[in-house]
Design a protein around this motif. Structure first.
Motif, PDB file in Angstrom:
ATOM      1  N   LYS A 184       0.842  -1.199   0.000  1.00  0.00           N
ATOM      2  CA  LYS A 184       0.000   0.000   0.000  1.00  0.00           C
ATOM      3  C   LYS A 184       0.881   1.254   0.000  1.00  0.00           C
ATOM      4  O   LYS A 184       1.827   1.352   0.765  1.00  0.00           O
ATOM      5  N   ARG A 185       0.530   2.226  -0.854  1.00  0.00           N
ATOM      6  CA  ARG A 185       1.353   3.433  -0.972  1.00  0.00           C
ATOM      7  C   ARG A 185       0.609   4.701  -0.612  1.00  0.00           C
ATOM      8  O   ARG A 185       1.209   5.747  -0.461  1.00  0.00           O
ATOM      9  N   THR A 186      -0.718   4.635  -0.506  1.00  0.00           N
ATOM     10  CA  THR A 186      -1.521   5.800  -0.152  1.00  0.00           C
ATOM     11  C   THR A 186      -2.408   5.431   1.018  1.00  0.00           C
ATOM     12  O   THR A 186      -3.016   4.363   1.032  1.00  0.00           O
ATOM     13  N   TRP A 187      -2.462   6.327   1.994  1.00  0.00           N
ATOM     14  CA  TRP A 187      -3.206   6.098   3.224  1.00  0.00           C
ATOM     15  C   TRP A 187      -4.157   7.270   3.456  1.00  0.00           C
ATOM     16  O   TRP A 187      -3.834   8.399   3.108  1.00  0.00           O
ATOM     17  N   THR A 188      -5.307   6.982   4.059  1.00  0.00           N
ATOM     18  CA  THR A 188      -6.288   8.023   4.371  1.00  0.00           C
ATOM     19  C   THR A 188      -6.861   7.753   5.750  1.00  0.00           C
ATOM     20  O   THR A 188      -7.057   6.598   6.139  1.00  0.00           O
ATOM     21  N   PRO A 232       3.739   8.308   1.334  1.00  0.00           N
ATOM     22  CA  PRO A 232       5.166   8.482   1.641  1.00  0.00           C
ATOM     23  C   PRO A 232       6.014   8.326   0.381  1.00  0.00           C
ATOM     24  O   PRO A 232       5.651   7.614  -0.547  1.00  0.00           O
ATOM     25  N   ARG A 233       7.134   9.017   0.351  1.00  0.00           N
ATOM     26  CA  ARG A 233       8.071   8.851  -0.759  1.00  0.00           C
ATOM     27  C   ARG A 233       8.597   7.426  -0.756  1.00  0.00           C
ATOM     28  O   ARG A 233       8.524   6.734   0.262  1.00  0.00           O
ATOM     29  N   LEU A 234       9.140   7.003  -1.878  1.00  0.00           N
ATOM     30  CA  LEU A 234       9.547   5.610  -2.057  1.00  0.00           C
ATOM     31  C   LEU A 234      10.392   5.092  -0.903  1.00  0.00           C
ATOM     32  O   LEU A 234      10.140   4.011  -0.384  1.00  0.00           O
ATOM     33  N   GLY A 235      11.365   5.856  -0.446  1.00  0.00           N
ATOM     34  CA  GLY A 235      12.213   5.417   0.663  1.00  0.00           C
ATOM     35  C   GLY A 235      11.476   5.291   1.983  1.00  0.00           C
ATOM     36  O   GLY A 235      11.963   4.668   2.921  1.00  0.00           O
ATOM     37  N   MET A 236      10.289   5.902   2.063  1.00  0.00           N
ATOM     38  CA  MET A 236       9.510   5.900   3.306  1.00  0.00           C
ATOM     39  C   MET A 236       8.304   4.964   3.239  1.00  0.00           C
ATOM     40  O   MET A 236       7.536   4.883   4.185  1.00  0.00           O
ATOM     41  N   VAL A 237       8.108   4.287   2.096  1.00  0.00           N
ATOM     42  CA  VAL A 237       6.907   3.460   1.919  1.00  0.00           C
ATOM     43  C   VAL A 237       6.741   2.452   3.048  1.00  0.00           C
ATOM     44  O   VAL A 237       5.636   2.222   3.531  1.00  0.00           O
ATOM     45  N   LEU A 238       7.819   1.857   3.512  1.00  0.00           N
ATOM     46  CA  LEU A 238       7.724   0.883   4.596  1.00  0.00           C
ATOM     47  C   LEU A 238       7.248   1.520   5.894  1.00  0.00           C
ATOM     48  O   LEU A 238       6.746   0.834   6.780  1.00  0.00           O
TER      49      LEU A 238
END
Length: 159
Positions: free
Chosen positions: A2-6, A125-131
């Motif tokens: 998941k890359r987008t959160w709400t 989050p940016r790619l490096g922060m996805v986790l």
């Protein structure tokens, strides 16, 4: 992954809508909501602004996020995408840590002169922060619950 959160946070504030609006669009009110955990600077050249006095669309500059009001740890490239004065705003921004940050705040009148405040946050989050997404999805709602408690307390203590 998941890359987008709400998430959404809604509260009742013990004050009339006009007073709540004046508070939530001012840098002083925003920082009071965030304290003591963090503060947000006003971008250079934007001193004296409020959210509802900004030009719609273009970024106004970097608003530095400071841990405990002191240590810069991120910045918000702040843009206001939409405003309905007295009722609603939508911020569309990017940060060092976020490729997308959308903050919508809606105010609605409630009986007895109270105001409903609803924040809806969508972030990627940016790619490096996805986790970090799952952790941020726990921490950020807690921050917005804190913000709502601080906002309510401001008006409860004001009365």
């Amino acid at each position: 992954m998941k890359r987008t959160w709400t998430f959404t946070q809604t509260s009742e504030i013990p004050a009339p809508m006009a007073a709540v609006w004046d508070r939530v669009v001012s840098p002083e009110g925003i920082n009071d909501e965030l304290r003591p955990w963090m503060t947000m600077s006003v971008p250079r050249g934007a001193e004296g602004i409020t959210i509802d006095s900004l030009e719609i669309g273009p970024p106004i500059g970097r608003a530095w996020l400071r841990l405990f009001g002191v240590l810069p740890y991120d910045f918000d490239r702040l843009s206001i995408a939409e405003v309905e004065p007295g009722r609603y705003f939508r911020e569309e921004s990017t940060m060092i840590s976020m490729r997308r940050w959308t903050h919508q705040r809606r105010l609605e009148p409630i009986d007895d002169g109270r105001t409903g405040v609803t924040d809806t946050i969508t972030f990627s989050p940016r790619l490096g922060m996805v986790l970090a997404g799952p952790l941020l999805h726990r921490v950020l709602p807690a921050l917005f619950r804190h913000r709502h408690r601080r906002l309510a307390a401001h008006f409860a203590n004001d009365g």
